[in-house]
Write a protein that holds these residues in place. Structure first.
Motif, PDB file in Angstrom:
ATOM      1  N   TYR A 110      76.179  40.072  70.652  1.00 13.66           N
ATOM      2  CA  TYR A 110      76.261  39.659  72.055  1.00 13.66           C
ATOM      3  C   TYR A 110      77.339  40.408  72.839  1.00 13.66           C
ATOM      4  CZ  TYR A 110      73.521  35.890  70.010  1.00 13.66           C
ATOM      5  OH  TYR A 110      72.567  35.174  69.327  1.00 13.66           O
ATOM      6  N   GLU A 111      78.479  40.671  72.208  1.00 13.87           N
ATOM      7  CA  GLU A 111      79.543  41.388  72.907  1.00 13.87           C
ATOM      8  C   GLU A 111      79.117  42.817  73.224  1.00 13.87           C
ATOM      9  OE1 GLU A 111      83.319  41.231  71.034  1.00 13.87           O
ATOM     10  OE2 GLU A 111      83.396  39.028  70.958  1.00 13.87           O
ATOM     11  N   ALA A 112      78.448  43.455  72.278  1.00 13.68           N
ATOM     12  CA  ALA A 112      77.972  44.826  72.512  1.00 13.68           C
ATOM     13  C   ALA A 112      76.923  44.855  73.621  1.00 13.68           C
ATOM     14  CB  ALA A 112      77.389  45.402  71.219  1.00 13.68           C
ATOM     15  N   MET A 113      76.121  43.825  73.692  1.00 13.98           N
ATOM     16  CA  MET A 113      75.125  43.750  74.765  1.00 13.98           C
ATOM     17  C   MET A 113      75.803  43.783  76.125  1.00 13.98           C
ATOM     18  SD  MET A 113      72.649  40.759  73.182  1.00 13.98           S
ATOM     19  CE  MET A 113      71.529  40.719  74.591  1.00 13.98           C
ATOM     20  N   GLU A 114      76.923  43.104  76.218  1.00 15.07           N
ATOM     21  CA  GLU A 114      77.640  43.033  77.496  1.00 15.07           C
ATOM     22  C   GLU A 114      78.495  44.264  77.740  1.00 15.07           C
ATOM     23  OE1 GLU A 114      81.173  40.231  79.306  1.00 15.07           O
ATOM     24  OE2 GLU A 114      79.459  39.225  78.371  1.00 15.07           O
ATOM     25  N   ASP A 115      79.223  44.699  76.709  1.00 19.38           N
ATOM     26  CA  ASP A 115      80.176  45.795  76.894  1.00 19.38           C
ATOM     27  C   ASP A 115      79.509  47.166  76.968  1.00 19.38           C
ATOM     28  OD1 ASP A 115      82.130  43.857  76.779  1.00 19.38           O
ATOM     29  OD2 ASP A 115      82.610  44.202  74.665  1.00 19.38           O
TER      30      ASP A 115
ATOM     31  N   VAL B 155      55.713  42.814  80.017  1.00 15.51           N
ATOM     32  CA  VAL B 155      55.000  44.019  79.581  1.00 15.51           C
ATOM     33  C   VAL B 155      55.084  44.253  78.083  1.00 15.51           C
ATOM     34  CG1 VAL B 155      55.363  45.132  81.812  1.00 15.51           C
ATOM     35  CG2 VAL B 155      56.995  45.547  79.955  1.00 15.51           C
ATOM     36  N   CYS B 156      55.905  43.490  77.370  1.00 13.67           N
ATOM     37  CA  CYS B 156      56.119  43.760  75.941  1.00 13.67           C
ATOM     38  C   CYS B 156      54.854  43.509  75.124  1.00 13.67           C
ATOM     39  CB  CYS B 156      57.255  42.887  75.405  1.00 13.67           C
ATOM     40  SG  CYS B 156      57.589  43.139  73.639  1.00 13.67           S
ATOM     41  N   PRO B 157      54.284  44.531  74.482  1.00 10.79           N
ATOM     42  CA  PRO B 157      53.075  44.339  73.680  1.00 10.79           C
ATOM     43  C   PRO B 157      53.339  43.589  72.384  1.00 10.79           C
ATOM     44  CG  PRO B 157      53.859  46.579  73.429  1.00 10.79           C
ATOM     45  CD  PRO B 157      54.719  45.948  74.487  1.00 10.79           C
ATOM     46  N   ALA B 158      54.613  43.528  71.980  1.00  9.17           N
ATOM     47  CA  ALA B 158      54.965  42.795  70.765  1.00  9.17           C
ATOM     48  C   ALA B 158      55.245  41.323  71.047  1.00  9.17           C
ATOM     49  CB  ALA B 158      56.188  43.439  70.093  1.00  9.17           C
ATOM     50  N   ASN B 159      55.155  40.933  72.327  1.00  9.09           N
ATOM     51  CA  ASN B 159      55.331  39.530  72.720  1.00  9.09           C
ATOM     52  C   ASN B 159      56.741  39.019  72.420  1.00  9.09           C
ATOM     53  OD1 ASN B 159      54.081  37.474  74.097  1.00  9.09           O
ATOM     54  ND2 ASN B 159      53.432  36.397  72.247  1.00  9.09           N
ATOM     55  N   ILE B 160      57.725  39.897  72.484  1.00 11.70           N
ATOM     56  CA  ILE B 160      59.118  39.518  72.231  1.00 11.70           C
ATOM     57  C   ILE B 160      59.673  38.822  73.474  1.00 11.70           C
ATOM     58  CG2 ILE B 160      61.427  40.351  71.651  1.00 11.70           C
ATOM     59  CD1 ILE B 160      60.073  42.797  70.363  1.00 11.70           C
ATOM     60  N   PRO B 161      60.228  37.636  73.342  1.00 15.26           N
ATOM     61  CA  PRO B 161      60.761  36.901  74.504  1.00 15.26           C
ATOM     62  C   PRO B 161      62.134  37.442  74.924  1.00 15.26           C
ATOM     63  CG  PRO B 161      61.080  35.604  72.523  1.00 15.26           C
ATOM     64  CD  PRO B 161      60.306  36.823  72.098  1.00 15.26           C
ATOM     65  N   LEU B 162      62.145  38.661  75.413  1.00 14.16           N
ATOM     66  CA  LEU B 162      63.400  39.350  75.722  1.00 14.16           C
ATOM     67  C   LEU B 162      64.254  38.583  76.725  1.00 14.16           C
ATOM     68  CD1 LEU B 162      61.865  42.928  75.914  1.00 14.16           C
ATOM     69  CD2 LEU B 162      63.509  42.137  74.191  1.00 14.16           C
ATOM     70  N   THR B 163      63.640  38.124  77.796  1.00 16.89           N
ATOM     71  CA  THR B 163      64.417  37.436  78.831  1.00 16.89           C
ATOM     72  C   THR B 163      65.125  36.212  78.265  1.00 16.89           C
ATOM     73  OG1 THR B 163      62.768  38.150  80.460  1.00 16.89           O
ATOM     74  CG2 THR B 163      64.301  36.438  81.140  1.00 16.89           C
ATOM     75  N   GLN B 164      64.435  35.475  77.410  1.00 14.91           N
ATOM     76  CA  GLN B 164      65.065  34.300  76.796  1.00 14.91           C
ATOM     77  C   GLN B 164      66.231  34.708  75.902  1.00 14.91           C
ATOM     78  OE1 GLN B 164      61.862  34.801  77.167  1.00 14.91           O
ATOM     79  NE2 GLN B 164      61.149  33.044  78.348  1.00 14.91           N
TER      80      GLN B 164
ATOM     81  N   ALA C 145      74.874  33.019  77.803  1.00 10.59           N
ATOM     82  CA  ALA C 145      75.473  31.697  77.620  1.00 10.59           C
ATOM     83  C   ALA C 145      76.501  31.705  76.498  1.00 10.59           C
ATOM     84  CB  ALA C 145      74.378  30.664  77.342  1.00 10.59           C
ATOM     85  N   ILE C 146      76.179  32.386  75.404  1.00 10.23           N
ATOM     86  CA  ILE C 146      77.113  32.458  74.280  1.00 10.23           C
ATOM     87  C   ILE C 146      78.361  33.232  74.668  1.00 10.23           C
ATOM     88  CG2 ILE C 146      77.447  33.433  71.960  1.00 10.23           C
ATOM     89  CD1 ILE C 146      74.513  32.739  71.386  1.00 10.23           C
TER      90      ILE C 146
ATOM     91  N   ARG D 166      79.643  33.538  77.664  1.00  8.61           N
ATOM     92  CA  ARG D 166      80.445  32.708  78.567  1.00  8.61           C
ATOM     93  C   ARG D 166      81.213  31.652  77.781  1.00  8.61           C
ATOM     94  NH1 ARG D 166      75.750  33.045  81.988  1.00  8.61           N
ATOM     95  NH2 ARG D 166      74.988  31.077  81.118  1.00  8.61           N
ATOM     96  N   LYS D 167      80.544  31.043  76.814  1.00  7.86           N
ATOM     97  CA  LYS D 167      81.188  30.018  76.000  1.00  7.86           C
ATOM     98  C   LYS D 167      82.352  30.604  75.209  1.00  7.86           C
ATOM     99  CE  LYS D 167      80.061  26.411  72.612  1.00  7.86           C
ATOM    100  NZ  LYS D 167      78.968  25.793  71.808  1.00  7.86           N
ATOM    101  N   ASN D 168      82.162  31.779  74.657  1.00  7.79           N
ATOM    102  CA  ASN D 168      83.232  32.412  73.880  1.00  7.79           C
ATOM    103  C   ASN D 168      84.420  32.771  74.752  1.00  7.79           C
ATOM    104  OD1 ASN D 168      81.764  32.223  71.516  1.00  7.79           O
ATOM    105  ND2 ASN D 168      80.905  34.294  71.675  1.00  7.79           N
ATOM    106  N   LYS D 169      84.174  33.173  75.983  1.00  5.73           N
ATOM    107  CA  LYS D 169      85.277  33.535  76.875  1.00  5.73           C
ATOM    108  C   LYS D 169      86.092  32.299  77.250  1.00  5.73           C
ATOM    109  CE  LYS D 169      83.173  37.677  78.819  1.00  5.73           C
ATOM    110  NZ  LYS D 169      82.598  38.334  80.032  1.00  5.73           N
ATOM    111  N   VAL D 170      85.399  31.163  77.416  1.00  7.13           N
ATOM    112  CA  VAL D 170      86.100  29.921  77.718  1.00  7.13           C
ATOM    113  C   VAL D 170      86.997  29.536  76.547  1.00  7.13           C
ATOM    114  CG1 VAL D 170      85.816  27.456  78.106  1.00  7.13           C
ATOM    115  CG2 VAL D 170      84.369  29.076  79.338  1.00  7.13           C
ATOM    116  N   LYS D 171      86.517  29.725  75.328  1.00  5.70           N
ATOM    117  CA  LYS D 171      87.318  29.404  74.147  1.00  5.70           C
ATOM    118  C   LYS D 171      88.582  30.241  74.062  1.00  5.70           C
ATOM    119  CE  LYS D 171      83.518  27.837  71.154  1.00  5.70           C
ATOM    120  NZ  LYS D 171      82.759  28.109  69.899  1.00  5.70           N
ATOM    121  N   GLU D 172      88.503  31.472  74.567  1.00  4.44           N
ATOM    122  CA  GLU D 172      89.633  32.382  74.486  1.00  4.44           C
ATOM    123  C   GLU D 172      90.730  32.052  75.494  1.00  4.44           C
ATOM    124  OE1 GLU D 172      87.952  36.212  75.010  1.00  4.44           O
ATOM    125  OE2 GLU D 172      86.909  36.224  73.097  1.00  4.44           O
ATOM    126  N   LEU D 173      90.400  31.269  76.510  1.00  4.53           N
ATOM    127  CA  LEU D 173      91.379  30.940  77.551  1.00  4.53           C
ATOM    128  C   LEU D 173      92.429  29.969  77.029  1.00  4.53           C
ATOM    129  CD1 LEU D 173      89.021  30.531  80.646  1.00  4.53           C
ATOM    130  CD2 LEU D 173      90.426  32.501  80.022  1.00  4.53           C
TER     131      LEU D 173
END
Length: 451
Positions: free
Chosen positions: A404-409, A425-434, A441-442, A444-451
């Motif tokens: 998740y961190e790499a996705m953001e950074d 458009v995904c032919p593999a039916n991967i729920p990318l947006t979800q 969300a994860i 954001r939650k981790n950043k709150v924990k770091e505060l």
């Protein structure tokens, strides 16, 4: 200009998709008022920011339009009673479309009341200073009616060092099935233009541009006929394409400018509003009224009487569906459009300020069984569809291994506004947006924990 020239010069953005619009069921249906339910549910958190705070008591009689909750801070708005009635309970936790329960004010409607708006006072808003306009917008309880529900007055005060020179008005309504904005542009044009003028005055903008998709020519022509003669407000056609109505896409289409990664439209001198928001401001502010109802498209093959309905805020979803009638084979209910809306498993949630549509689908048109997901085949379809030019394939693979961190950074996850093009458009039916929603969300939650 020939028809070929028109289509070759349409203003648009790169990438995106062209889903079937399914608007024919309601596009020609005028706005109609829905009856008042016996009981209203007014959640105190209907917008981004701090929830509102109740200012009424159990047993208190309230009239339609009366403030019943005050803003919980600057990034917050008050709530107003959608009906004349009596407060039954306060802070009772009620279900929401997003899942978590939230406090709400429950009001029993007086069945004998004519439900006229009794809490109002005519004013001359053209005499208001920009500061007073901002206060009036917040007092109205207005939020973005396109779905984001961001408090409208906050956009009127750009961050320090930034100024607004252009106001863009989103009349695209690119989500399939939804037609409420189209009808508002056709039926409430004068209110729309007045609302735009109010916002221009508040932010000291020199011009405003209304962007309308080229499948809404009736709305375009009506607006063109009523534009002010000074030329400060214009209306332009853009290509019918999803997600044309996203603010970054509309800015690119109309101005050929790009919002910096992680930045705000105000950084390039732009503010974007929905046509429904502008029309409501043009209606509410001259009477000092609060937002107590909105236009909602109720559609889908599971609806017997689809249409564009004026629905009081707080009306239970169950009541709305009883009024329009459901087919015996309905299987899924979506609050909003099919691309960015949220499915709901409960009929006991309320219509809130951010609900632009209620979509009811039949089982034959949905996948009842759990869809089979295949491994990514690196086809690149998601890259060709993403309007932000991200790499959804790589983001999806990182999500699968909890990167998740790499996705953001490294891959700009937060620039994704979850339009759903990649999943579509995904032919593999991967729920990318979800996957991306969970990753955000994860993080954001981790950043709150770091505060």
């Amino acid at each position: 200009m020939t028809l070929l020239d028109f289509f070759s010069t349409r203003k648009t953005f790169g990438h995106g998709i062209h889903p079937i619009d399914h608007k024919e069921a309601t596009a020609e249906l005028a706005i109609r008022r829905i009856p008042f339910a016996k009981q209203m549910i007014v959640p105190l958190a209907q917008h981004l920011g701090a929830p509102a705070k109740a200012i009424v008591k159990v047993g208190q009689e309230v009239v339609r339009g009366e403030p019943i909750a005050e803003a919980g801070g600057f990034v917050s708005v008050p709530m107003h009673s959608p009906v004349t009635g009596v407060v039954k309970s306060i802070d009772r936790l009620v279900a929401t479309a997003s899942g978590p329960k939230t406090p709400a004010i429950i009001i029993d409607t007086y069945s004998a009341s004519d439900q006229k708006v009794l809490f109002e006072c005519a004013v001359d808003i053209r005499q208001y200073t920009p500061e007073k306009l901002v206060q009036a917008v917040q007092a109205s309880g207005m939020v973005g009616l396109g779905g984001a529900a961001f408090p409208s007055h906050v956009k009127l005060l750009p961050p320090k060092g930034m100024s607004i020179d252009t106001v863009l008005i989103n009349g695209c309504e690119c989500e399939p099935y939804l037609t409420c904005d189209d009808r508002i542009m056709q039926e409430h044009t004068d209110k729309l233009i007045l609302g735009i003028q109010v916002v221009m005055e508040a932010v000291a903008a020199k011009r405003a541009i209304i962007g309308v998709e080229d499948n809404k020519l009736d709305a375009f022509e009506i607006i063109q006929s009523k534009l002010p003669k000074d030329g400060n407000i214009s209306c332009e056609l853009v290509e019918t394409k999803y997600p044309q109505g996203a603010e970054k896409m509309l800015i690119k289409s109309l101005l050929n400018k790009e919002v910096p990664s992680g930045g705000l439209p105000a950084e390039i001198g732009v503010a974007v509003y929905n046509v429904g928001t502008m029309a409501q401001l043009g209606d509410l502010l001259p009477q000092s009224r609060g937002l107590i109802e909105r236009v909602v498209t109720v559609s889908g093959h599971g609806v017997n009487k689809p249409g564009n309905y004026l629905v009081p805020i707080g009306t239970p979803l169950r009541f709305v569906l009883e009024q329009v009638g459901l087919s015996d084979d309905f299987s899924k209910i979506i609050m909003g459009g099919p691309m960015m809306g949220m499915t709901t498993a409960s009929l006991d949630i309320a219509i809130t300020k951010g609900v632009s549509g209620v979509l009811v689908l039949e089982s034959l048109r949905t996948k009842i069984e759990k869809p089979q997901v295949f491994p990514c085949i690196k086809c690149g379809a998601c890259l060709a569809a993403c309007p932000i030019y991200l790499n959804p394939s790589m983001l999806g693979q990182l999500a699968m291994v909890s990167g998740y961190e790499a996705m953001e950074d490294d891959y700009h996850l937060n620039d994704c506004f979850e339009c759903g093009c990649c999943s579509y458009v995904c032919p593999a039916n991967i729920p990318l947006t979800q996957y991306f929603r969970i990753a955000k969300a994860i993080n954001r939650k981790n950043k709150v924990k770091e505060l």
